[in-house]
Design an enzyme around this catalytic site. Structure first.
Site, PDB file in Angstrom:
ATOM      1  N   ARG A 113      15.218  36.384   5.069  1.00 17.23           N
ATOM      2  CA  ARG A 113      16.520  35.910   5.561  1.00 17.23           C
ATOM      3  C   ARG A 113      17.179  34.946   4.575  1.00 17.23           C
ATOM      4  NH1 ARG A 113      14.646  35.615  11.815  1.00 17.23           N
ATOM      5  NH2 ARG A 113      15.404  37.691  12.357  1.00 17.23           N
ATOM      6  N   LYS A 123      10.837  51.890  25.932  1.00 18.25           N
ATOM      7  CA  LYS A 123      11.514  52.258  27.188  1.00 18.25           C
ATOM      8  C   LYS A 123      12.853  52.917  26.960  1.00 18.25           C
ATOM      9  CE  LYS A 123       9.671  48.360  29.772  1.00 18.25           C
ATOM     10  NZ  LYS A 123      10.022  47.043  30.279  1.00 18.25           N
ATOM     11  N   GLY A 170      13.563  45.344  14.699  1.00 15.10           N
ATOM     12  CA  GLY A 170      12.363  44.779  14.099  1.00 15.10           C
ATOM     13  C   GLY A 170      11.227  45.766  13.904  1.00 15.10           C
ATOM     14  N   GLY A 218      19.030  42.574  17.867  1.00 17.85           N
ATOM     15  CA  GLY A 218      19.975  42.696  18.988  1.00 17.85           C
ATOM     16  C   GLY A 218      21.401  42.945  18.519  1.00 17.85           C
TER      17      GLY A 218
END
Ligand code: AMP
Length: 417
Positions: free
Chosen positions: A34, A217, A373, A396
């Site tokens: 990062r 999921k 990720g 996200g």
């Protein structure tokens, strides 16, 4: 305004970066991706002759000072990466003097923004069900504006370069932009790269377009799956969600991860794919295991014929072939989520087959975007990171962008709120 056009000479720039880097117990950085990601923006400002105020969050201190999450710990690493001395402001809301004293070529790193609840703008210590919650929220939003105004007062211009938090309407990621006019706020180079990558898979699509959605999921990915359904030629659904589909089709899935209450959702995905002419690829066979462990006994069965006491942990050989076939020849590829429990070395074959097929298609001219990720971890684990077109830094944020949502951090700069 674009960062390339902007001349920072003689200006103070406040830059929101994502320096939420992982630290070990001694406060040493274990992965500096990062920090490296933000360097093009930070270096351009210094090279132009500007002064730099860097702000970021780290972890989730929930509005309280927490020395373990102090950005002071990474000050030296930032200085080394920038090749310039960095001073540290131990209170991000009281850095007026330090900011005022900054000269061209100097760098000031602010303490963790999230030590103040105003950064996130959520009331702390009060439950949503509490009748006083709405009033507390309103008050906190007003405080958030003041906090953003204080941060803005340190600088002449604002650069947003924290893609990982661009989906949050926080003081430093969005609200602050209101205190700069259009000519003095801009996205940083990292943000621009991310936005272009997302654009390549959402609007500027070269066909065939193949999306691969994996993970555990279907419920957490349904928004993206629905948005992609209008755009893709091939849609590979893999990983744990395989078993919700297998069950919805009347199969038996043993102990596999399966969302019993999402069977209708799975059937509607199948129906929509048919209606829109999307080639839906769901693994027909699985590597099943007699326990959730790397050393479990395994066998290969059809994904809808898994005996009780067994669970599907990876894609079987037929599925892997079908995935590779769909990916082959694609010109645009999006991959989010692994095709099996790739954390266990014995259940990586499905994800590896996908990674290798994506790398091959990329070598043949496809644009491939890897995000989230776990798929990024897969690509790194298989040594394929430099064989794909772009690896997103946002989890996200990337998913929300692909869902078609406007990210507050981008809207605040571009004005399309
Ligand atoms: P997500 O956070 O939804 O992207 O899911 C990522 C996780 O899904 C990883 O930790 C994988 O281990 C897990 N996963 C993938 N395939 C399976 C599976 N067949 N059964 C259980 N977990 C799975």
């Amino acid at each position: 305004m674009t960062i390339e056009q902007f001349n920072f000479a003689g200006k103070k720039a406040i830059v929101r970066v994502d320096f939420n880097v992982p630290l070990d117990e001694n406060g040493n950085i274990t992965d500096d991706t990062r920090i490296r990601g933000a360097l093009p923006t930070l270096k351009k400002i210094l090279k132009d002759g500007g002064a730099l105020i860097i702000m970021s969050h780290m972890g989730k201190p929930k509005g309280k000072v927490n020395p373990k999450l102090s950005l002071g710990q990474i000050k030296d690493a930032v200085a080394e990466a920038l090749g310039a001395p960095v001073s540290f402001a131990p209170d991000c809301a009281k850095a007026q003097e330090a900011a005022a004293a900054l000269k061209a070529g100097e760098v000031l790193l602010l303490e963790n923004l999230r030590f103040y609840p105003e950064e996130e703008g959520k009331p702390v210590g009060i439950d949503k069900a509490d009748p006083a919650y709405d009033a507390a929220k309103k008050e906190m939003k007003a405080r958030q504006k003041d906090f953003a105004k204080t941060l803005a007062s340190y600088a002449d211009c604002y650069v947003m370069d924290a893609f990982g938090t661009a989906h949050r309407k926080h003081a430093s990621t969005a609200v602050i932009a209101d205190y700069f006019d259009t000519d003095n706020k801009m996205l940083g180079f990292l943000m621009e790269k991310e936005v272009t990558a997302v654009d390549n898979v959402l609007s500027n699509i070269k066909r065939p377009f193949t999306a691969i959605m994996g993970g555990s999921k279907v419920s957490t990915k349904i928004g993206i799956i629905e948005n992609l359904m209008d755009k893709v030629d091939n849609l590979i659904l893999c990983g744990g969600m395989t078993y919700t589909f297998a069950k919805a089709n009347g199969g038996h899935v043993g102990q596999s991860i399966c969302e019993e209450d999402k069977l209708d959702m799975a059937l509607s995905v199948i129906a929509k794919a048919k209606e829109k002419g999307v080639n839906l690829v769901i693994g027909t066979d699985s590597v099943i295991a007699d326990s959730f462990s790397n050393d479990a006994n395994t066998q290969v069965t059809p994904s809808g014929e898994i005996p009780d006491g067994w669970e599907g942990l990876d894609a079987g050989p037929e599925s892997r072939k079908a995935f590779a076939k769909a990916i082959e020849g694609s010109k645009t590829i999006l991959w989010n989520g692994p095709a099996g429990v790739f954390e266990f070395d014995n259940f990586t074959a499905g994800s590896r087959a996908i990674g290798e097929a994506v790398a091959k298609a990329t070598a043949e001219g496809a644009f491939s975007l890897i995000g989230g990720g776990d798929s990024v971890a897969c690509v790194n684990k298989f040594g394929l990171a430099d064989k794909v077109s772009y690896i997103s830094t946002g989890g996200g944020a990337l998913l929300e962008a692909i869902e078609g949502k406007v990210l507050p951090g981008i809207a605040a700069i571009r004005g399309d709120k």
